[in-house]
Design an enzyme around this catalytic site. Sequence first.
Site, PDB file in Angstrom:
ATOM      1  N   SER A   1     -50.047  30.034   0.431  1.00 37.99           N
ATOM      2  CA  SER A   1     -50.939  29.683  -0.420  1.00 37.99           C
ATOM      3  C   SER A   1     -52.411  29.359   0.020  1.00 37.99           C
ATOM      4  O   SER A   1     -53.303  29.079  -0.930  1.00 37.99           O
ATOM      5  CB  SER A   1     -50.487  28.379  -0.898  1.00 37.99           C
ATOM      6  OG  SER A   1     -49.325  28.391  -1.819  1.00 37.99           O
TER       7      SER A   1
ATOM      8  N   LYS B   1     -54.857  31.074  -1.911  1.00 38.61           N
ATOM      9  CA  LYS B   1     -55.688  30.414  -3.362  1.00 38.61           C
ATOM     10  C   LYS B   1     -56.988  30.135  -3.138  1.00 38.61           C
ATOM     11  O   LYS B   1     -57.720  29.838  -4.232  1.00 38.61           O
ATOM     12  CB  LYS B   1     -54.788  29.255  -3.756  1.00 38.61           C
ATOM     13  CG  LYS B   1     -53.286  29.468  -4.200  1.00 38.61           C
ATOM     14  CD  LYS B   1     -52.631  28.073  -4.653  1.00 38.61           C
ATOM     15  CE  LYS B   1     -51.201  28.624  -5.083  1.00 38.61           C
ATOM     16  NZ  LYS B   1     -50.294  28.446  -4.359  1.00 38.61           N
TER      17      LYS B   1
ATOM     18  N   SER C   1     -51.424  23.104  -5.324  1.00 37.32           N
ATOM     19  CA  SER C   1     -51.093  24.389  -5.018  1.00 37.32           C
ATOM     20  C   SER C   1     -50.099  24.936  -5.964  1.00 37.32           C
ATOM     21  O   SER C   1     -49.115  25.801  -5.472  1.00 37.32           O
ATOM     22  CB  SER C   1     -50.626  24.432  -3.661  1.00 37.32           C
ATOM     23  OG  SER C   1     -50.463  25.733  -3.040  1.00 37.32           O
TER      24      SER C   1
ATOM     25  N   LYS D   1     -57.209  23.940   2.359  1.00 36.27           N
ATOM     26  CA  LYS D   1     -55.679  24.568   1.878  1.00 36.27           C
ATOM     27  C   LYS D   1     -54.726  24.499   2.483  1.00 36.27           C
ATOM     28  O   LYS D   1     -54.812  25.115   3.610  1.00 36.27           O
ATOM     29  CB  LYS D   1     -56.365  25.699   1.091  1.00 36.27           C
ATOM     30  CG  LYS D   1     -55.244  26.354   0.048  1.00 36.27           C
ATOM     31  CD  LYS D   1     -55.130  25.276  -1.134  1.00 36.27           C
ATOM     32  CE  LYS D   1     -53.960  25.872  -2.031  1.00 36.27           C
ATOM     33  NZ  LYS D   1     -52.656  24.985  -1.263  1.00 36.27           N
TER      34      LYS D   1
END
Length: 406
Positions: free
Chosen positions: A81, A84, A136, A242
């Site tokens: 993720s 993202k 997320s 993140k």
Amino acid sequence: MRGLPFVFGLSSSSVRTSHLPPAAAISRRTLAVLLAVCLSGGAVSAAGGPAVSASSAIIVDARSGQVLWSKNATVRRPMASTTKVMTALLALELGNLDDVVTVPAGVEQIPEMSFHLIPGEKLTLRQLLYAVMVRSANDAAVVVARHIGGTEEHFVELMNLRARQLGLEDTQFRNPNGLHVEGHYSTAADLARLAREAISTPGFNEFCSTRSIVIERPMSQDRLLRNTARFLRDYPGADGIKTGYTRQAGRCFIGSATVNGWRVITVVLNSVDAGADTRALMDYAFARFAPRTLAKAGDIHSRVRVAGGDPEELPLAVDSDLVVCVPRTGGEVKKLVELRKLEPPLNRGDRVGDLVVEVDGRPVQRVALVAADDVQPRRSRNPLFLAVLSSFPAGYVYLRRSRNGG
């Protein structure tokens, strides 16, 4: 200019000439790639680096991209993720945060982490980005992608195009959320560069640093978004960025912290404990290094002679702030001037070379040197013309003035 140029005021620097292409011939992408290669190949590393479980890791200065330490940073791996970050970057660059987005049918079938979006539900792009970056949410990432790109496939094309523009040569996207699929990969070094671009984009820091937020949703009770990164809550100065996890990628994290005004970015991929690894990297950076400002944008760094120029002496200015990170225990800092072939005319602001900084013999930073003044070709006086002119009274006066510098 052949051989070594005559340079004034470079007692603490070295000078070398190189046949660099004209400034107009160097694209932004080429410069980015050259700089990335220079920095990634010149990591400043102190003895006894941090002990981390991650298969790949890197520490960089957020402002300059200077690599402070790395481990397998250019090895391609699935990045889960952390994908993202690119999704959010494109949304901020191409979208309007106040856009109202209608959730399309089918997103409820997207697996794993989600915001439990309901087809027909209306949310702003801002609310969706909070879901993408804080929880997320995979479904929110797909909705953002379709809103920005028209289709998920076209958005992925935009992701890869943006990656190429940033010089991320070891990155390839196949979806906007990071769910595992073959051919979806990046490196710790590329993700650090992506993170640096993202944090310089207006609005991004708000999303990546949010610990928790409540989203108003009339059609759902699922409103509280809470960031699962303990690093954000526990580490002093933590401000992003993140998390990521899939079975194939392992635990991944792009971290950011600012201490005493100095921001550091870290990346760990395929980690056993991404939070512990990130703390170890940050502790290492802040304990071992400190930023040092060597020059401010516009400062005159040196002066060179331009053969056939008027004036003959050209001051060279630093085009941007020059800040390098040096070991707190001390390090030898050396500045090297790389000059292009200098021929008049030259205009103020023309790029005429580069200033390369080495720390302990390794290049860590490069900034452009520009002309601080205009230089025109020196007008030559034809001897035959002057001889004829001197036979006339007016010519005599002209010749005498010319010879006397009048």
